[in-house]
Design a protein around this motif. Sequence first.
Motif, short mmCIF file in Angstrom:
data_model
loop_
_atom_site.label_atom_id
_atom_site.label_comp_id
_atom_site.label_asym_id
_atom_site.label_seq_id
_atom_site.Cartn_x
_atom_site.Cartn_y
_atom_site.Cartn_z
N THR A 65 -25.04 40.46 6.70
CA THR A 65 -26.09 41.49 6.74
C THR A 65 -25.72 42.69 5.87
OG1 THR A 65 -26.67 40.80 8.99
CG2 THR A 65 -27.47 42.95 8.26
N LEU A 66 -24.44 43.05 5.89
CA LEU A 66 -23.98 44.16 5.03
C LEU A 66 -24.17 43.80 3.56
CD1 LEU A 66 -22.61 46.89 4.61
CD2 LEU A 66 -20.40 45.75 4.81
N ALA A 67 -23.90 42.55 3.21
CA ALA A 67 -24.10 42.09 1.82
C ALA A 67 -25.58 42.15 1.44
CB ALA A 67 -23.57 40.66 1.67
N ILE A 237 -14.39 37.94 4.96
CA ILE A 237 -14.66 36.71 4.20
C ILE A 237 -16.16 36.46 4.11
CG2 ILE A 237 -14.43 34.19 4.19
CD1 ILE A 237 -11.64 34.58 5.41
N SER A 238 -16.86 36.60 5.24
CA SER A 238 -18.31 36.41 5.27
C SER A 238 -19.00 37.38 4.32
CB SER A 238 -18.82 36.59 6.69
OG SER A 238 -20.23 36.59 6.72
N PHE A 239 -18.57 38.64 4.34
CA PHE A 239 -19.15 39.67 3.47
C PHE A 239 -18.91 39.34 2.00
CE2 PHE A 239 -18.17 43.61 1.06
CZ PHE A 239 -19.46 44.09 0.95
N ILE A 240 -17.68 39.00 1.64
CA ILE A 240 -17.33 38.72 0.24
C ILE A 240 -18.08 37.50 -0.28
CG2 ILE A 240 -15.47 38.00 -1.31
CD1 ILE A 240 -13.58 39.77 0.38
N ILE A 241 -18.07 36.41 0.48
CA ILE A 241 -18.76 35.19 0.07
C ILE A 241 -20.25 35.45 -0.07
CG2 ILE A 241 -19.37 32.82 0.73
CD1 ILE A 241 -16.48 33.08 -0.14
N SER A 242 -20.83 36.16 0.89
CA SER A 242 -22.26 36.48 0.85
C SER A 242 -22.60 37.31 -0.40
CB SER A 242 -22.67 37.26 2.10
OG SER A 242 -22.48 36.48 3.26
N LEU A 243 -21.76 38.28 -0.70
CA LEU A 243 -21.98 39.15 -1.85
C LEU A 243 -21.87 38.38 -3.17
CD1 LEU A 243 -22.66 42.17 -1.88
CD2 LEU A 243 -20.25 42.64 -2.36
#
Length: 277
Positions: A65-67, A237-243
């Motif tokens: 969601t942040l991404a 990890i979720s943020f980086i991959i999403s971004l």
Amino acid sequence: MFLLNQKIIMLLNYFSTILISIIQGLTEFLPISSSAHIIIFAKILNIIDENNFKIFEIIIQLGSTLAIFLFFFKKIKKIITNTIKYGFFYKKKLTISHIIISTIPTILMGLIFYHKIKIINNIHYIIYGLCFGSFLLYFSEQFCPKKPKINNINYLTYKIALLIGISQCFSLFPGVSRSGSILSISKLIGINRPIAIEFCFIISIPIVLGANILELCKHYFLINITNIKIFIIGFIISFIISLIVIKRFLCIIKNVSLKWFSLYRLFLVILLHFFLK
């Protein structure tokens, strides 16, 4: 021997954390249900600690969601500017009122059926959700207007925002997919796919934030020194991959027929059918 076993368990925990966080980042932006994939892989990895996993799932969703927020920041800023400049109920520009109208149905349904939704959040019901979502995607691609009628996000009326909000309620059932249900309804009423995608992910931000913060408040006591490291790793990890994938994957949704996602979902159902035997 005990220390060796502890190290093996810790390594397996980190492996599961990294893998599921990557899956969350990769599946969030496609109409294939990220929550379904997370629950399926949790089953495969034999994750039995449901309470900790519930918090972990919330944390990695917040990473995605942040991404989404950062990717659509300029669009969100424009919506806020429109609201300040033209007024809260200005109909000729997309304002915060459109976002609120589109989120009300899901909030109401989520609150009313909260306990029932939690009960059906398992792999058996996911199969039904995947099938229903597959039908929606195929039906919308098959029977949508040949030419889109709405090619500008500012042309979205309150009525359309409400209709999209109602379609978003389908995503409360596990396996259906928020983006899948919104894209399907949007295509059927003639909204240009890029516009539908943009609106879909913008309105997902308050819904996901609200629901997950509520869950965190209810289960905050489960967070401790032992699992906080796992949660932080999962979030990052979720943020980086999403971004990394968001731009490319949204491009895929814009250009690839929804029928392919429908077929993938059915293929997943077949695999699950054999897996559960």
